[in-house]
Design an enzyme around this catalytic site. Structure first.
Site, PDB file in Angstrom:
ATOM      1  N   HIS A   1      15.167 -20.192  50.721  1.00 42.68           N
ATOM      2  CA  HIS A   1      14.939 -18.774  51.046  1.00 42.68           C
ATOM      3  C   HIS A   1      14.094 -18.630  52.306  1.00 42.68           C
ATOM      4  CE1 HIS A   1      15.451 -18.101  46.441  1.00 42.68           C
ATOM      5  NE2 HIS A   1      16.567 -18.467  47.025  1.00 42.68           N
TER       6      HIS A   1
ATOM      7  N   HIS B   1      22.945 -12.841  47.081  1.00 37.52           N
ATOM      8  CA  HIS B   1      21.979 -13.937  47.043  1.00 37.52           C
ATOM      9  C   HIS B   1      22.652 -15.277  47.328  1.00 37.52           C
ATOM     10  CE1 HIS B   1      18.176 -15.846  46.330  1.00 37.52           C
ATOM     11  NE2 HIS B   1      18.866 -16.818  45.753  1.00 37.52           N
TER      12      HIS B   1
ATOM     13  N   ASP C   1      21.484 -18.031  50.014  1.00 36.53           N
ATOM     14  CA  ASP C   1      21.327 -19.470  49.781  1.00 36.53           C
ATOM     15  C   ASP C   1      22.190 -20.288  50.749  1.00 36.53           C
ATOM     16  OD1 ASP C   1      19.506 -19.303  47.684  1.00 36.53           O
ATOM     17  OD2 ASP C   1      21.039 -19.332  46.135  1.00 36.53           O
TER      18      ASP C   1
ATOM     19  N   HIS D   1      24.027 -25.266  45.875  1.00 43.86           N
ATOM     20  CA  HIS D   1      23.270 -25.928  46.948  1.00 43.86           C
ATOM     21  C   HIS D   1      23.905 -27.255  47.324  1.00 43.86           C
ATOM     22  CE1 HIS D   1      20.306 -22.882  47.168  1.00 43.86           C
ATOM     23  NE2 HIS D   1      20.010 -22.983  45.892  1.00 43.86           N
TER      24      HIS D   1
END
Ligand SMILES: [Zn+2]
Length: 287
Positions: free
Chosen positions: A84, A240, A244, A266
């Site tokens: 973030h 969001h 990411d 991720h």
């Protein structure tokens, strides 16, 4: 009102240092982050609690763990949940900065990139003479993991998109994409918070994760409802995901590309960043 850069073609750093302190999502430990100008391109991590260690330039090869956050191995140290903060830096147009940290995890703050954007607004940005050497694609690039994939296509600007699918009705299927500029990042993506599923909370806590997670720093979905409404956007979860994705791409610097991630994680995002890092260096276009 802050004047953010108009696009991602320039090189920018911070005008003055700025500091934030808070709890790490997974460790539950307090940590401090100081952001300051760097004379060198890229993002450099050093340690407030070990100033003798050299600063490390961030790169996709340092990714050590991608379970629920992006963690890096930097020499003898580990740094978790960088995404973030990196999204806020890259998203607002910062191309070079020093990130000095005490502790092992970047504070989660409110679960979005907004508090970092506010810190950068407080610091102010300075333009540097050299253009930013963004990654330029010549051909499409795709990475996949089971049914998930992320693809980058050649493009003059930066367009980011994501799609997610959850059986929990409150999330369901969501698709969002936008032309990213520092201004659209600040308005449309930075405020979107981390989200989780209530059904996974106990399991993750027992595994020693999300020790610092609470209803103040993560949206928690419980089937058809949210435990802590209101949402900041109807499709806050997929926004969001784009946050990411951006934070993970920042490990290599923002590409000139259209990037789309289907059921991104991720692990997937950092694989794409690694594939982008392997491309031959771009020659900045004149003017
Ligand atoms: Zn996140």
């Amino acid at each position: 009102m802050v004047q953010w850069p108009v696009d991602y073609t320039g090189a920018w750093t911070l005008q003055t240092p700025v500091e934030r302190r808070g709890v790490g999502l997974h460790s539950g430990q307090q940590a401090t982050v100081r952001l300051q100008a760097s004379e060198r391109p890229g993002f450099w991590v050093g340690w407030l609690d070990a100033p003798e260690l050299p600063l490390c330039r961030l790169a996709p090869g340092q990714v050590s763990d991608t379970q629920l956050c992006t963690a890096l191995r930097l020499g003898p140290r580990r740094l978790a949940t960088v995404e973030h903060l990196l999204a806020a830096l890259a998203g607002t147009g910062v191309t070079q900065a020093e990130i000095l940290v005490s502790g092992e995890e970047v504070p989660l703050l409110d679960g979005s990139a907004l508090p970092w954007v506010e810190a950068l607004a407080e610091a102010g940005l300075t333009a540097l003479p050299a253009p930013s050497a963004g990654v330029v694609l010549k051909a499409p690039l795709t990475v996949s993991d089971g049914s998930s994939f992320a693809t980058a296509l050649p493009y003059a600007g930066l367009r980011l998109g994501a799609a997610i699918e959850f059986t929990d009705a409150a999330i369901g299927r969501q698709l969002f994409s936008l032309e990213l500029t520092p201004c659209t990042f600040v308005d449309e993506i930075a405020p979107a918070r981390t989200f989780g599923l209530r059904s996974q909370v106990d399991q993750l806590r027992a595994a020693g994760l999300i020790q610092g997670g609470c209803l103040e720093n993560a949206l928690v979905c419980d089937g058809e409802t949210w435990l802590n409404p209101p949402l900041r956007f109807a499709e806050e979860p997929v926004r969001h995901k784009i946050l990411d994705l951006l934070g993970d791409l920042a490990l290599v610097g923002l590409p000139r590309a259209q990037v789309f991630a289907y059921r991104g994680s991720h692990g997937l995002h950092t694989s794409l960043a690694a594939a982008l890092a392997d491309l031959p260096p771009a020659i900045p276009s004149p003017g």
